[in-house]
Every structure is written in structure tokens, then in C-alpha cells.
Scaffold this motif. Structure first.
Motif, PDB file in Angstrom:
ATOM      1  N   SER A 175     -21.638 -10.314 -16.182  1.00  0.00           N
ATOM      2  CA  SER A 175     -20.175 -10.308 -16.109  1.00  0.00           C
ATOM      3  C   SER A 175     -19.644  -8.929 -16.501  1.00  0.00           C
ATOM      4  O   SER A 175     -20.361  -8.115 -17.072  1.00  0.00           O
ATOM      5  N   SER A 176     -18.395  -8.677 -16.171  1.00  0.00           N
ATOM      6  CA  SER A 176     -17.772  -7.403 -16.495  1.00  0.00           C
ATOM      7  C   SER A 176     -16.644  -7.599 -17.489  1.00  0.00           C
ATOM      8  O   SER A 176     -16.034  -8.671 -17.543  1.00  0.00           O
ATOM      9  N   LYS A 177     -16.378  -6.558 -18.279  1.00  0.00           N
ATOM     10  CA  LYS A 177     -15.244  -6.584 -19.201  1.00  0.00           C
ATOM     11  C   LYS A 177     -14.694  -5.172 -19.320  1.00  0.00           C
ATOM     12  O   LYS A 177     -15.344  -4.206 -18.922  1.00  0.00           O
ATOM     13  N   ASN A 178     -13.500  -5.058 -19.877  1.00  0.00           N
ATOM     14  CA  ASN A 178     -12.892  -3.747 -20.070  1.00  0.00           C
ATOM     15  C   ASN A 178     -13.751  -2.927 -21.017  1.00  0.00           C
ATOM     16  O   ASN A 178     -14.298  -3.438 -21.992  1.00  0.00           O
ATOM     17  N   ALA A 179     -13.863  -1.630 -20.737  1.00  0.00           N
ATOM     18  CA  ALA A 179     -14.717  -0.747 -21.529  1.00  0.00           C
ATOM     19  C   ALA A 179     -14.203  -0.577 -22.954  1.00  0.00           C
ATOM     20  O   ALA A 179     -14.984  -0.335 -23.872  1.00  0.00           O
ATOM     21  N   TYR A 180     -12.894  -0.722 -23.150  1.00  0.00           N
ATOM     22  CA  TYR A 180     -12.335  -0.511 -24.487  1.00  0.00           C
ATOM     23  C   TYR A 180     -10.983  -1.198 -24.571  1.00  0.00           C
ATOM     24  O   TYR A 180     -10.245  -1.275 -23.587  1.00  0.00           O
ATOM     25  N   SER A 181     -10.676  -1.723 -25.743  1.00  0.00           N
ATOM     26  CA  SER A 181      -9.321  -2.208 -26.019  1.00  0.00           C
ATOM     27  C   SER A 181      -9.007  -1.898 -27.476  1.00  0.00           C
ATOM     28  O   SER A 181      -9.903  -1.699 -28.298  1.00  0.00           O
ATOM     29  N   SER A 182      -7.742  -1.843 -27.775  1.00  0.00           N
ATOM     30  CA  SER A 182      -7.290  -1.516 -29.129  1.00  0.00           C
ATOM     31  C   SER A 182      -6.148  -2.456 -29.496  1.00  0.00           C
ATOM     32  O   SER A 182      -5.249  -2.678 -28.675  1.00  0.00           O
ATOM     33  N   ILE A 183      -6.196  -3.013 -30.720  1.00  0.00           N
ATOM     34  CA  ILE A 183      -5.130  -3.905 -31.172  1.00  0.00           C
ATOM     35  C   ILE A 183      -4.695  -3.521 -32.581  1.00  0.00           C
ATOM     36  O   ILE A 183      -5.455  -2.916 -33.337  1.00  0.00           O
ATOM     37  N   TYR A 184      -3.467  -3.866 -32.913  1.00  0.00           N
ATOM     38  CA  TYR A 184      -3.042  -3.942 -34.308  1.00  0.00           C
ATOM     39  C   TYR A 184      -3.421  -5.338 -34.766  1.00  0.00           C
ATOM     40  O   TYR A 184      -3.257  -6.312 -34.010  1.00  0.00           O
ATOM     41  N   TYR A 185      -3.943  -5.468 -35.980  1.00  0.00           N
ATOM     42  CA  TYR A 185      -4.354  -6.775 -36.501  1.00  0.00           C
ATOM     43  C   TYR A 185      -3.958  -6.855 -37.961  1.00  0.00           C
ATOM     44  O   TYR A 185      -4.212  -5.921 -38.730  1.00  0.00           O
ATOM     45  N   LEU A 186      -3.329  -7.952 -38.345  1.00  0.00           N
ATOM     46  CA  LEU A 186      -2.863  -8.119 -39.713  1.00  0.00           C
ATOM     47  C   LEU A 186      -3.337  -9.456 -40.257  1.00  0.00           C
ATOM     48  O   LEU A 186      -3.138 -10.503 -39.630  1.00  0.00           O
ATOM     49  N   LEU A 187      -3.996  -9.424 -41.416  1.00  0.00           N
ATOM     50  CA  LEU A 187      -4.326 -10.626 -42.180  1.00  0.00           C
ATOM     51  C   LEU A 187      -3.535 -10.558 -43.472  1.00  0.00           C
ATOM     52  O   LEU A 187      -3.652  -9.588 -44.212  1.00  0.00           O
ATOM     53  N   SER A 188      -2.737 -11.567 -43.711  1.00  0.00           N
ATOM     54  CA  SER A 188      -2.031 -11.616 -45.000  1.00  0.00           C
ATOM     55  C   SER A 188      -2.932 -12.331 -46.000  1.00  0.00           C
ATOM     56  O   SER A 188      -4.005 -12.834 -45.635  1.00  0.00           O
ATOM     57  N   GLY A 189      -2.516 -12.421 -47.244  1.00  0.00           N
ATOM     58  CA  GLY A 189      -3.299 -13.090 -48.274  1.00  0.00           C
ATOM     59  C   GLY A 189      -3.510 -14.559 -48.003  1.00  0.00           C
ATOM     60  O   GLY A 189      -4.402 -15.179 -48.567  1.00  0.00           O
ATOM     61  N   ARG A 190      -2.724 -15.141 -47.102  1.00  0.00           N
ATOM     62  CA  ARG A 190      -2.845 -16.560 -46.778  1.00  0.00           C
ATOM     63  C   ARG A 190      -3.687 -16.804 -45.526  1.00  0.00           C
ATOM     64  O   ARG A 190      -4.010 -17.933 -45.197  1.00  0.00           O
ATOM     65  N   PHE A 225      -6.980 -16.340 -42.734  1.00  0.00           N
ATOM     66  CA  PHE A 225      -8.436 -16.381 -42.778  1.00  0.00           C
ATOM     67  C   PHE A 225      -8.971 -16.053 -41.403  1.00  0.00           C
ATOM     68  O   PHE A 225      -8.470 -16.572 -40.400  1.00  0.00           O
ATOM     69  N   SER A 226      -9.947 -15.187 -41.335  1.00  0.00           N
ATOM     70  CA  SER A 226     -10.630 -14.887 -40.083  1.00  0.00           C
ATOM     71  C   SER A 226     -12.050 -15.429 -40.182  1.00  0.00           C
ATOM     72  O   SER A 226     -12.812 -15.031 -41.069  1.00  0.00           O
ATOM     73  N   ALA A 227     -12.399 -16.363 -39.307  1.00  0.00           N
ATOM     74  CA  ALA A 227     -13.705 -17.029 -39.373  1.00  0.00           C
ATOM     75  C   ALA A 227     -14.844 -16.044 -39.111  1.00  0.00           C
ATOM     76  O   ALA A 227     -14.684 -15.077 -38.368  1.00  0.00           O
ATOM     77  N   TRP A 228     -15.992 -16.324 -39.715  1.00  0.00           N
ATOM     78  CA  TRP A 228     -17.193 -15.533 -39.508  1.00  0.00           C
ATOM     79  C   TRP A 228     -17.544 -15.597 -38.023  1.00  0.00           C
ATOM     80  O   TRP A 228     -17.609 -16.667 -37.428  1.00  0.00           O
ATOM     81  N   HIS A 229     -17.744 -14.443 -37.401  1.00  0.00           N
ATOM     82  CA  HIS A 229     -18.123 -14.415 -36.003  1.00  0.00           C
ATOM     83  C   HIS A 229     -18.836 -13.112 -35.686  1.00  0.00           C
ATOM     84  O   HIS A 229     -18.667 -12.122 -36.381  1.00  0.00           O
ATOM     85  N   CYS A 230     -19.674 -13.142 -34.665  1.00  0.00           N
ATOM     86  CA  CYS A 230     -20.370 -11.935 -34.211  1.00  0.00           C
ATOM     87  C   CYS A 230     -19.491 -11.228 -33.203  1.00  0.00           C
ATOM     88  O   CYS A 230     -18.905 -11.846 -32.325  1.00  0.00           O
ATOM     89  N   ILE A 231     -19.430  -9.935 -33.318  1.00  0.00           N
ATOM     90  CA  ILE A 231     -18.640  -9.114 -32.410  1.00  0.00           C
ATOM     91  C   ILE A 231     -19.581  -8.532 -31.372  1.00  0.00           C
ATOM     92  O   ILE A 231     -20.592  -7.916 -31.716  1.00  0.00           O
ATOM     93  N   GLN A 232     -19.264  -8.741 -30.115  1.00  0.00           N
ATOM     94  CA  GLN A 232     -20.137  -8.326 -29.017  1.00  0.00           C
ATOM     95  C   GLN A 232     -19.949  -6.874 -28.612  1.00  0.00           C
ATOM     96  O   GLN A 232     -20.740  -6.341 -27.841  1.00  0.00           O
ATOM     97  N   SER A 233     -18.904  -6.229 -29.097  1.00  0.00           N
ATOM     98  CA  SER A 233     -18.579  -4.864 -28.663  1.00  0.00           C
ATOM     99  C   SER A 233     -18.365  -3.959 -29.869  1.00  0.00           C
ATOM    100  O   SER A 233     -18.135  -4.430 -30.976  1.00  0.00           O
ATOM    101  N   ASP A 234     -18.413  -2.666 -29.614  1.00  0.00           N
ATOM    102  CA  ASP A 234     -18.055  -1.703 -30.653  1.00  0.00           C
ATOM    103  C   ASP A 234     -16.589  -1.873 -31.002  1.00  0.00           C
ATOM    104  O   ASP A 234     -15.769  -2.219 -30.149  1.00  0.00           O
ATOM    105  N   GLU A 235     -16.244  -1.638 -32.262  1.00  0.00           N
ATOM    106  CA  GLU A 235     -14.854  -1.691 -32.701  1.00  0.00           C
ATOM    107  C   GLU A 235     -14.542  -0.481 -33.554  1.00  0.00           C
ATOM    108  O   GLU A 235     -15.406   0.029 -34.257  1.00  0.00           O
TER     109      GLU A 235
END
Length: 79
Positions: free
Chosen positions: A38-53, A55-65
Motif C-alpha cells: 500500500s502507499s501513504k504520504n511520505a510525511y505529515s506534521s500535526i500539532y498535538y496536545l495532551l492535557s493532564g486529563r 491519555f494516549s494509548a500505548w501503540h507502535c508507530i509505523q513511520s518516523d516522527e
């Protein structure tokens, strides 16, 4: 909470499906082929915010970040 809401509002963030808030800033038009064919975009960029409340679940990242720290406290990344 007011400070968090101010950041969310000023950056126009939306709820992220995995928790927290985000906004996509860039998506490359170039595609790369994955090992499964399959194909995917070569790169993407996001703003991401986690507050004290949030939670981001444990997960494997398939791409460079690339991570940029702008505000808040430390975060632990496990691999």
C-alpha cells in the motif's frame, strides 16, 4: 484549564481519536510504498496536545516522527 482551552482555541485543535487534541499542519503530496504494497504520504506534521486529563494509548508507530516541545511538562516515550 483556561490556559489549555486558550491553546486549543488559538491553534484550532480538534479532538484526536486516540486522546488529546490535534490539527494537521502539513501532508506531503509525495507517496511512499509500504512493505505490504500500500502507499501513504511520505510525511505529515500535526500539532498535538495532551492535557493532564488526557491519555494516549500505548501503540507502535509505523513511520518516523519529528516532535517539537512547545509548552508544558516532560513526557516519557517508551520503545
Amino acid at each position: 484549564m483556561q490556559e489549555i482551552n486558550a491553546v486549543i482555541d488559538s491553534l484550532e485543535l480538534e479532538p484526536h481519536p486516540e486522546g488529546g487534541f490535534y490539527r494537521e499542519m502539513h501532508r506531503a503530496s509525495s507517496l511512499v510504498k509500504e512493505a505490504n504494497g500500500s502507499s501513504k504520504n511520505a510525511y505529515s506534521s500535526i500539532y498535538y496536545l495532551l492535557s493532564g486529563r488526557d491519555f494516549s494509548a500505548w501503540h507502535c508507530i509505523q513511520s518516523d516522527e519529528t516532535w517539537f516541545f512547545h509548552l508544558g511538562c516532560d513526557i516519557a516515550i517508551h520503545h
